[in-house]
Design an enzyme around this catalytic site. Structure first.
Site, PDB file in Angstrom:
ATOM      1  N   ASP A 193      -9.993   4.495   5.848  1.00  0.00           N
ATOM      2  CA  ASP A 193      -8.631   4.882   6.219  1.00  0.00           C
ATOM      3  C   ASP A 193      -7.659   4.683   5.058  1.00  0.00           C
ATOM      4  O   ASP A 193      -6.842   5.543   4.744  1.00  0.00           O
ATOM      5  CB  ASP A 193      -8.216   4.060   7.437  1.00  0.00           C
ATOM      6  CG  ASP A 193      -6.726   4.015   7.656  1.00  0.00           C
ATOM      7  OD1 ASP A 193      -6.097   5.079   7.611  1.00  0.00           O
ATOM      8  OD2 ASP A 193      -6.200   2.916   7.876  1.00  0.00           O
ATOM      9  N   GLN A 194      -7.769   3.544   4.385  1.00  0.00           N
ATOM     10  CA  GLN A 194      -6.801   3.179   3.352  1.00  0.00           C
ATOM     11  C   GLN A 194      -6.971   3.971   2.058  1.00  0.00           C
ATOM     12  O   GLN A 194      -6.007   4.183   1.318  1.00  0.00           O
ATOM     13  CB  GLN A 194      -6.906   1.682   3.069  1.00  0.00           C
ATOM     14  CG  GLN A 194      -6.518   0.815   4.252  1.00  0.00           C
ATOM     15  CD  GLN A 194      -6.915  -0.635   4.092  1.00  0.00           C
ATOM     16  OE1 GLN A 194      -7.046  -1.136   2.981  1.00  0.00           O
ATOM     17  NE2 GLN A 194      -7.134  -1.323   5.202  1.00  0.00           N
ATOM     18  N   HIS A 218      -7.263   5.598  13.161  1.00  0.00           N
ATOM     19  CA  HIS A 218      -6.375   5.632  12.000  1.00  0.00           C
ATOM     20  C   HIS A 218      -6.851   6.662  10.984  1.00  0.00           C
ATOM     21  O   HIS A 218      -6.045   7.408  10.403  1.00  0.00           O
ATOM     22  CB  HIS A 218      -6.336   4.252  11.328  1.00  0.00           C
ATOM     23  CG  HIS A 218      -5.314   3.335  11.913  1.00  0.00           C
ATOM     24  ND1 HIS A 218      -5.450   1.975  11.902  1.00  0.00           N
ATOM     25  CD2 HIS A 218      -4.140   3.563  12.543  1.00  0.00           C
ATOM     26  CE1 HIS A 218      -4.408   1.410  12.481  1.00  0.00           C
ATOM     27  NE2 HIS A 218      -3.604   2.364  12.887  1.00  0.00           N
ATOM     28  N   ALA A 265     -11.455   0.453   4.806  1.00  0.00           N
ATOM     29  CA  ALA A 265     -11.216   1.031   3.478  1.00  0.00           C
ATOM     30  C   ALA A 265     -11.217   2.553   3.533  1.00  0.00           C
ATOM     31  O   ALA A 265     -10.510   3.212   2.761  1.00  0.00           O
ATOM     32  CB  ALA A 265     -12.270   0.535   2.488  1.00  0.00           C
ATOM     33  N   GLN A 307       0.821  -1.211   0.000  1.00  0.00           N
ATOM     34  CA  GLN A 307       0.000   0.000   0.000  1.00  0.00           C
ATOM     35  C   GLN A 307       0.855   1.261   0.000  1.00  0.00           C
ATOM     36  O   GLN A 307       0.537   2.239  -0.685  1.00  0.00           O
ATOM     37  CB  GLN A 307      -0.950  -0.009   1.202  1.00  0.00           C
ATOM     38  CG  GLN A 307      -2.101  -0.988   1.040  1.00  0.00           C
ATOM     39  CD  GLN A 307      -3.080  -0.966   2.193  1.00  0.00           C
ATOM     40  OE1 GLN A 307      -2.724  -0.605   3.312  1.00  0.00           O
ATOM     41  NE2 GLN A 307      -4.310  -1.354   1.942  1.00  0.00           N
TER      42      GLN A 307
END
Length: 346
Positions: free
Chosen positions: A287-288, A314, A285, A100
């Protein structure tokens, strides 16, 4: 130079990984102090060192403080150099977190970036391989990111030894993400991956997932994947569901002494909550994906908007960090039991 307090929020490794990836993406020098200050063993650990060294090689960066235990680092990137890179965490450190970070850093590369990483594919406190491949990757592809990923071998705690591959291709202009209407989810899909453990464990996990969704009048198709080439024993369950516009998911790694039935049921319940809420991004998802949405907002001057159940620590830390690197702001409103998040150019 951008200065980042690594003790902010939960004070973990996420701030470090994201800050250095953004440093490469935006070609900005960064200094991170208080690295993992709120963890029991503060400072750089081998898995964090691995990702920073990959990003250093990728961007021909000048660095200071890259050693295990270091509480502060300096990172000065030059330019992203396409090519092939190989990295071995040497432990069961998460390979998906490394992928990532490298994917985010490679968004502006003019040449393909290929990375092979060895380590833990399915470990606690990180996306499982199947969540990464079945939820995260489809979401970034929806934005226009051109990336292909491949699993060679699973790696569980403590020995790791898993192997994965990723290639990021130069892409066109990325798109925003605009889904703020409640979603309808139906079929649940999933994988129970197991290594060096009796088959009845994966069977029990699978059956508990199917029973849970049947009891809620929903269909679940769950397969079992055995990979006994992993160096350590382990089991992980990953579930996901698609609406017409997006995908939500959840994953849990098994632990010694934790019943297989509970593992399947708890993972199923987590996904069920996301589906029932009708969100457009699940909690993880959210956060990402935020760094990508912030990048699109700053570059294209175009907002993204989505629904999520809640903002994790996060996510809040990511918002704070992204505003340091990019001219963006975040607007959060309560809507029907969910959070409506808008990512706007500042």
């Amino acid at each position: 130079m951008i200065e980042v307090d690594g003790s902010y929020g939960e004070g973990g490794g996420q701030i470090l990984r994201t800050a250095v990836a953004l440093s490469v993406l935006m070609n900005e020098e960064v200094s991170v102090t208080g690295v993992r200050a709120k963890r029991p063993n503060p400072g750089l650990r081998p898995q964090h060192l691995t990702v920073i060294k990959v990003l250093k090689e990728l961007s021909e960066a000048e660095t200071k403080g890259l050693s295990v235990g270091s509480r502060s680092i300096f990172f000065s990137p030059k330019r992203v150099v396409g090519g092939r890179y190989v990295s071995d965490v040497g432990t069961a450190g998460s390979v998906t977190l490394i992928l990532q970070a490298v994917l985010l850093a490679s968004l502006k590369s003019s040449k393909p970036v290929s990375l092979t990483v060895k380590g833990g594919t399915d470990v606690k406190w990180s996306p499982s391989w199947d969540y990464f491949a079945r939820v995260f990757v489809p979401l970034v592809k929806r934005l226009g990111v051109k990336v292909e990923v491949d699993l060679v071998r699973r790696g569980f705690y403590p020995a790791g030894g898993g192997e994965v591959k990723m290639t990021v291709f130069p892409g066109e202009k990325l798109s925003s993400f605009k889904i703020d209407e409640p979603q309808r989810y139906g079929l649940v899909e999933g994988v129970v991956a197991i290594s060096k453990l009796p088959s009845h464990i994966s069977t029990r996990v699978r059956h508990s997932v199917i029973r849970f969704f049947l009891s809620n009048s929903m269909e679940a198709k769950v397969s079992v994947e055995r990979d006994d080439e992993s160096l350590s024993e382990g089991v992980v369950v990953t579930l996901w569901s698609n609406s017409d516009e997006t995908v939500v998911g959840g994953a849990m790694v098994g632990e010694r002494g934790f019943p297989a039935e509970k593992l399947g049921e708890r993972c199923a319940m987590t996904l069920f909550h996301e589906m029932q809420a009708g969100v457009s991004l699940d909690v993880n998802a959210t956060d990402q994906l935020l760094p990508y949405l912030a990048f699109v907002a700053s570059k294209n001057h175009e907002s993204s908007v989505f629904l999520t159940r809640e903002l994790s620590s996060h996510t809040r830390t990511n918002m704070w960090l992204l505003e340091k690197f990019l001219p963006v702001r975040f607007e959060v409103k309560d809507v029907g039991g969910c959070k409506r998040v808008e990512v706007k150019p500042a």
